[in-house]
Design an enzyme around this catalytic site. Structure first.
Site, PDB file in Angstrom:
ATOM      1  N   GLY A  43       0.823  -1.214   0.000  1.00 35.51           N
ATOM      2  CA  GLY A  43       0.000   0.000   0.000  1.00 35.51           C
ATOM      3  C   GLY A  43       0.848   1.251   0.000  1.00 35.51           C
ATOM      4  N   GLY A 181       2.507  24.041  -1.668  1.00 34.88           N
ATOM      5  CA  GLY A 181       1.976  23.097  -2.645  1.00 34.88           C
ATOM      6  C   GLY A 181       0.879  22.251  -2.024  1.00 34.88           C
ATOM      7  N   ILE A 183       0.749  19.280  -0.383  1.00 35.00           N
ATOM      8  CA  ILE A 183       0.920  18.769   0.981  1.00 35.00           C
ATOM      9  C   ILE A 183       0.794  19.902   1.990  1.00 35.00           C
ATOM     10  CG2 ILE A 183       2.528  17.632   2.571  1.00 35.00           C
ATOM     11  CD1 ILE A 183       3.746  16.218   0.084  1.00 35.00           C
ATOM     12  N   HIS A 439     -30.290  18.593 -11.514  1.00 35.68           N
ATOM     13  CA  HIS A 439     -30.478  19.834 -10.748  1.00 35.68           C
ATOM     14  C   HIS A 439     -31.189  19.508  -9.441  1.00 35.68           C
ATOM     15  CE1 HIS A 439     -31.421  24.041  -9.893  1.00 35.68           C
ATOM     16  NE2 HIS A 439     -32.670  23.654  -9.627  1.00 35.68           N
TER      17      HIS A 439
END
Length: 462
Positions: A43, A181, A183, A439
């Site tokens: 992961g 940025g 992060i 909508h």
């Protein structure tokens, strides 16, 4: 080194993050005999120290903000504070559930999973746990780690990285975030929601500087409204401890003080000491160089993910890993159009985009060939209900396709899927305008923006 000559895998993958495990799962699905080597947990950064835990923190922050602001919706609620251990329990349960599911997937696809620190020992082998694992092809997917700046030591105490921030045992009273940025602004947003006093230091002219300038300005306006302070356009010079915190000095002499300093200046590739250079793999500043099919200069070696100089996004890693697996299995593959990859910054408000900026479009097509349209979310019913502000900006080649979609507002990350189709299918504004959007939804704003660009605006001025 013991050589298990009886087994030669079709594909040996070094690194079990997004790119590595995607290649393993797809390769095994296509009949390849795959070995996946990971020193920590399958992961990788995204699941354990990146995308998933940060978004859990951001959602907890969103709940805190909703509790504080509930009266404006006619709901009487009381905000009593942040229970940090309980937030971590929630975050860790999310990670744990996804981790178990991923482990099950790897096992069900019959991928040979090897836990240990691997090292490339030849163009067709990786050494791990005193064993030499042989492969007809090797995929390097060793990912990235938080970077720092020259002379700035991340000590895990008062000067921390995003890894430390994810397990911090308290809500800092104040924090300086070095780097505006993705992060940096995500942590700034979450901590502000938790009650911290935040200052972002960004050396470039704008927050999220790779985004369209209009998106950056909208985010800056929203952050000012939230009380998040930032200093733009001046670079960091030094950081030092004070009696009870950290002081940051910029190149122009300005000084800022806070309890902690989060260093969020990007991530660098994990490639040192892993045998890449010895095997003849071409590299640049620590990155492994690849062609559009993720092939290195060594015929038996490919590389994907944060290790290569492409967009550092988990979904890019997935796509690159799948591309390699399909290529090795003999399927016809198409190079990735990185401009066509959706990009989302999950702060409050969210920033989402796909395609190129207006500035880039003018550079590519010429200023007189580019049309830009802004649709304000004030005209969108669901955005009004949510009390979110922002815009959708479309960038079009005159009389041609939409080449950029740039969105700012709550939940805009959930709207980028259709925007991705608009860009990647080279849709004309009139083609999108004829589609009926539900909508009231925020997705409808994307449809209305295209209606306006096609010359038939509905809930917006000509």
């Amino acid at each position: 080194m013991a050589n298990d000559a009886s087994t030669v895998f079709d594909l040996v993958i070094l690194g079990g993050g997004s790119g590595g495990y995607a290649a393993a799962l797809r390769g095994a699905q296509l009949g390849l005999d795959v070995a996946l080597i990971e020193k920590d947990k399958v992961g990788g950064t995204c699941l354990h120290r990146g995308c998933i835990p940060t978004k859990a923190l951001l959602h907890a922050g969103e709940i805190a903000d909703q509790a504080r602001e509930s009266e404006q919706f006619g709901v009487k609620a009381t905000f009593e504070g942040i229970d940090v251990p309980a937030v971590h329990k929630y975050k860790d349960e999310v990670i744990s559930g996804l981790y178990k599911g991923l482990q099950g997937l790897v096992a069900s696809r019959k991928v040979t999973y090897i836990e240990g620190e691997g090292r490339l020992s030849s163009p067709t082998s990786v050494d791990v746990n005193g064993r030499r694992v042989q492969g007809r092809h090797i995929l390097l997917a060793t990912g990235s780690v938080p970077k720092s700046l020259p002379g700035l030591e991340i000590d895990g105490n008062r000067i921390i990285s995003s890894d430390h921030a994810l397990v911090l045992d308290r809500v800092p009273k104040s924090a300086i975030v070095l780097g505006g940025g993705v992060i940096g602004v995500e942590f700034a947003s979450a901590w502000k929601s938790f009650g911290s006093d935040i200052t972002i230091i960004e050396g470039m002219k704008h927050l999220v500087p790779v985004e369209d300038e209009n998106s950056s300005k909208l985010l800056e306006r929203a952050f000012r409204k939230r009380g998040i302070k930032f200093n733009l356009g001046t670079f960091f010079q030094k950081a030092e401890y004070t009696a009870d915190g950290v002081k940051v000095t910029l190149a122009d002499g300005k000084e800022f003080e806070a309890e902690i300093l989060l260093v969020a200046v990007g991530r660098g590739p994990v490639s040192q000491g892993l045998g890449y250079e010895e095997a003849g793999v071409a590299m640049d500043r620590g990155y492994v160089l690849v062609d559009e099919y993720m092939r290195t200069n060594v015929p038996t070696i490919s590389a994907v993910g944060d290790l290569v100089p492409t967009l550092q996004l988990a979904h890019v890693g997935f796509a690159e890993g799948i591309l390699v697996a399909e290529r090795l299995a003999g399927l016809k593959t198409v190079p990735i159009d990185y401009d066509g990859v959706p990009r989302v910054t999950y702060c409050h408000p969210e920033v989402a985009s796909v395609g190129i900026t207006e500035a880039k479009a003018k550079e590519v097509y010429g200023a007189d060939k580019v049309v830009a349209l802004k649709y304000n979310l004030a005209g969108n019913g669901k955005s009004k209900i949510l009390k979110t502000a922002g815009e959708i900006k479309l960038v079009q080649v005159k009389d041609g396709a939409v080449v950029g979609v740039h969105m700012v507002g709550d939940r805009m990350g959930e709207q980028v899927g259709e925007a991705q189709l608009v860009y990647n299918w080279e849709a004309l504004p009139a083609e999108v305008a004829q589609l009926i959007h539900a909508h009231p939804t925020q997705n409808e704003a994307l449809g209305e923006a295209h209606l306006a660009l096609a010359g038939k605006p509905l809930h917006s001025h000509d």
